[in-house]
Scaffold this motif. Structure first.
Motif, PDB file in Angstrom:
ATOM      1  N   GLY A 158       0.836  -1.097  -0.053  1.00 56.36           N
ATOM      2  CA  GLY A 158       0.063  -0.160   0.025  1.00 56.36           C
ATOM      3  C   GLY A 158       0.628   1.368   0.050  1.00 56.36           C
ATOM      4  O   GLY A 158       1.730   1.298   0.473  1.00 56.36           O
ATOM      5  N   ASP A 159       0.397   2.514  -0.373  1.00 60.11           N
ATOM      6  CA  ASP A 159       0.765   3.630  -0.459  1.00 60.11           C
ATOM      7  C   ASP A 159       1.545   3.953   1.020  1.00 60.11           C
ATOM      8  O   ASP A 159       0.967   3.643   1.989  1.00 60.11           O
ATOM      9  CB  ASP A 159      -0.311   4.603  -0.750  1.00 60.11           C
ATOM     10  CG  ASP A 159      -0.933   4.732  -1.967  1.00 60.11           C
ATOM     11  OD1 ASP A 159      -0.239   3.853  -2.870  1.00 60.11           O
ATOM     12  OD2 ASP A 159      -1.852   5.438  -2.214  1.00 60.11           O
ATOM     13  N   GLY A 160       2.826   4.702   0.843  1.00 57.57           N
ATOM     14  CA  GLY A 160       3.328   5.121   2.114  1.00 57.57           C
ATOM     15  C   GLY A 160       3.949   4.162   3.022  1.00 57.57           C
ATOM     16  O   GLY A 160       4.317   4.299   3.926  1.00 57.57           O
ATOM     17  N   ALA A 161       3.927   2.578   2.641  1.00 58.35           N
ATOM     18  CA  ALA A 161       4.513   1.639   3.201  1.00 58.35           C
ATOM     19  C   ALA A 161       6.012   1.685   3.332  1.00 58.35           C
ATOM     20  O   ALA A 161       6.435   2.347   2.481  1.00 58.35           O
ATOM     21  CB  ALA A 161       3.998   0.463   2.676  1.00 58.35           C
ATOM     22  N   ILE A 162       6.719   1.151   4.289  1.00 60.18           N
ATOM     23  CA  ILE A 162       8.071   0.940   4.560  1.00 60.18           C
ATOM     24  C   ILE A 162       8.443  -0.509   4.555  1.00 60.18           C
ATOM     25  O   ILE A 162       7.644  -1.282   5.618  1.00 60.18           O
ATOM     26  CB  ILE A 162       8.611   1.660   5.483  1.00 60.18           C
ATOM     27  CG1 ILE A 162       8.506   2.995   5.390  1.00 60.18           C
ATOM     28  CG2 ILE A 162       9.928   1.399   5.728  1.00 60.18           C
ATOM     29  CD1 ILE A 162       8.903   3.897   6.632  1.00 60.18           C
ATOM     30  N   VAL A 163       9.147  -1.062   3.766  1.00 55.87           N
ATOM     31  CA  VAL A 163       9.798  -2.628   3.913  1.00 55.87           C
ATOM     32  C   VAL A 163      11.011  -2.544   4.301  1.00 55.87           C
ATOM     33  O   VAL A 163      11.959  -1.905   3.393  1.00 55.87           O
ATOM     34  CB  VAL A 163       9.589  -3.179   2.485  1.00 55.87           C
ATOM     35  CG1 VAL A 163      10.034  -4.768   2.708  1.00 55.87           C
ATOM     36  CG2 VAL A 163       8.053  -3.341   1.924  1.00 55.87           C
ATOM     37  N   GLY A 164      11.395  -3.171   5.337  1.00 59.98           N
ATOM     38  CA  GLY A 164      12.845  -2.958   6.066  1.00 59.98           C
ATOM     39  C   GLY A 164      13.926  -3.729   5.132  1.00 59.98           C
ATOM     40  O   GLY A 164      13.328  -4.743   4.477  1.00 59.98           O
ATOM     41  N   ALA A 165      15.045  -3.226   5.116  1.00 56.97           N
ATOM     42  CA  ALA A 165      16.091  -4.235   4.516  1.00 56.97           C
ATOM     43  C   ALA A 165      16.084  -5.538   4.806  1.00 56.97           C
ATOM     44  O   ALA A 165      15.855  -5.932   6.009  1.00 56.97           O
ATOM     45  CB  ALA A 165      17.238  -3.533   4.914  1.00 56.97           C
ATOM     46  N   GLY A 166      16.396  -6.374   3.686  1.00 56.38           N
ATOM     47  CA  GLY A 166      16.162  -7.826   3.712  1.00 56.38           C
ATOM     48  C   GLY A 166      14.963  -8.484   4.074  1.00 56.38           C
ATOM     49  O   GLY A 166      14.895  -9.793   4.314  1.00 56.38           O
ATOM     50  N   ALA A 167      13.958  -7.802   4.064  1.00 53.95           N
ATOM     51  CA  ALA A 167      12.408  -8.339   4.479  1.00 53.95           C
ATOM     52  C   ALA A 167      12.284  -9.393   3.413  1.00 53.95           C
ATOM     53  O   ALA A 167      12.654  -9.076   2.304  1.00 53.95           O
ATOM     54  CB  ALA A 167      11.590  -7.344   4.658  1.00 53.95           C
ATOM     55  N   VAL A 168      11.308 -10.407   3.705  1.00 51.36           N
ATOM     56  CA  VAL A 168      10.875 -11.310   2.628  1.00 51.36           C
ATOM     57  C   VAL A 168       9.443 -11.022   2.838  1.00 51.36           C
ATOM     58  O   VAL A 168       8.509 -11.465   3.759  1.00 51.36           O
ATOM     59  CB  VAL A 168      11.236 -12.623   2.772  1.00 51.36           C
ATOM     60  CG1 VAL A 168      10.512 -13.412   1.850  1.00 51.36           C
ATOM     61  CG2 VAL A 168      12.732 -12.826   2.933  1.00 51.36           C
ATOM     62  N   VAL A 169       8.828 -10.372   1.910  1.00 50.84           N
ATOM     63  CA  VAL A 169       7.394  -9.965   1.839  1.00 50.84           C
ATOM     64  C   VAL A 169       6.416 -11.089   1.101  1.00 50.84           C
ATOM     65  O   VAL A 169       6.635 -11.181  -0.328  1.00 50.84           O
ATOM     66  CB  VAL A 169       7.088  -8.475   1.171  1.00 50.84           C
ATOM     67  CG1 VAL A 169       5.688  -7.994   1.338  1.00 50.84           C
ATOM     68  CG2 VAL A 169       7.870  -7.557   1.700  1.00 50.84           C
TER      69      VAL A 169
END
Length: 188
Positions: A158-169
């Motif tokens: 979604g808009d404005g989200a942050i995915v941290g470094a190394g995350a597996v979404v």
């Protein structure tokens, strides 16, 4: 009178989100075309390349004039990628675009972010035959994806989200959420 069955090509099956065989002459030709555009992009001097090599820009389904793709970059087909205004892909990004990948305006991907649209068959015999299914990935506007993150098939961020470094979404990320870890989970 009997109706004749209409046979779909592997490309048509891929585009329809059905199981298809990735070992196919037409798909091989499309991947080879993408390799050439990617090679041009990755081998051009930065001053000559600008924000994106002409062949790579022409390959994409849609690209805003001010989107920027660092080298090296890799994609499977390119024809399924759409980049919004001011999108920034840092060095080493890989997009395996067997399905549409839409990245919204003002979104930034850190180095070595990977987006995978293909899921291989779980049955080993069918997997050996090259069966896979393609699921789209949609990344909203004003998203930040940290370096080394992996976005799996069928995910919407979604808009404005942050995915941290190394995350597996592995599943959708709500607008405005921050996710970290493997598998990625929302920070409270």
């Amino acid at each position: 009178m009997t109706e004749m069955a209409v046979t779909q090509s592997e490309r048509e099956k891929m585009a329809a989100g059905a199981w298809y065989c990735c070992v196919d002459p037409e798909l091989d030709q499309l991947r080879n075309h993408a390799r050439k555009a990617v090679h041009q992009h990755n081998s051009m001097l930065p001053d000559a390349r600008g924000s994106m090599a002409p062949a790579l820009s022409a390959l994409f389904a849609g690209v805003a004039e001010d989107a920027f793709v660092e080298a090296p970059f890799h994609c499977a087909y390119g024809m399924n990628i759409t980049l919004g205004a001011r999108v920034y892909l840092n060095a080493g990004c890989t997009i395996l675009d067997t399905a549409p990948v839409v990245i919204g305006s003002d979104t930034m991907l850190g180095p070595s972010v990977q987006i995978y649209c293909a899921e291989h068959h779980k049955d080993p015999a069918l997997r050996r035959k090259g069966l896979e299914i393609a699921r789209p990935v949609t990344i909203g506007e004003n998203v930040w994806i940290g370096g080394g993150a992996i976005i799996l098939a069928g995910v919407t961020i979604g808009d404005g989200a942050i995915v941290g470094a190394g995350a597996v979404v592995t599943r959708d990320v709500p607008a405005g959420a921050t996710v970290v870890g493997s598998p990625a989970r929302v920070l409270r």
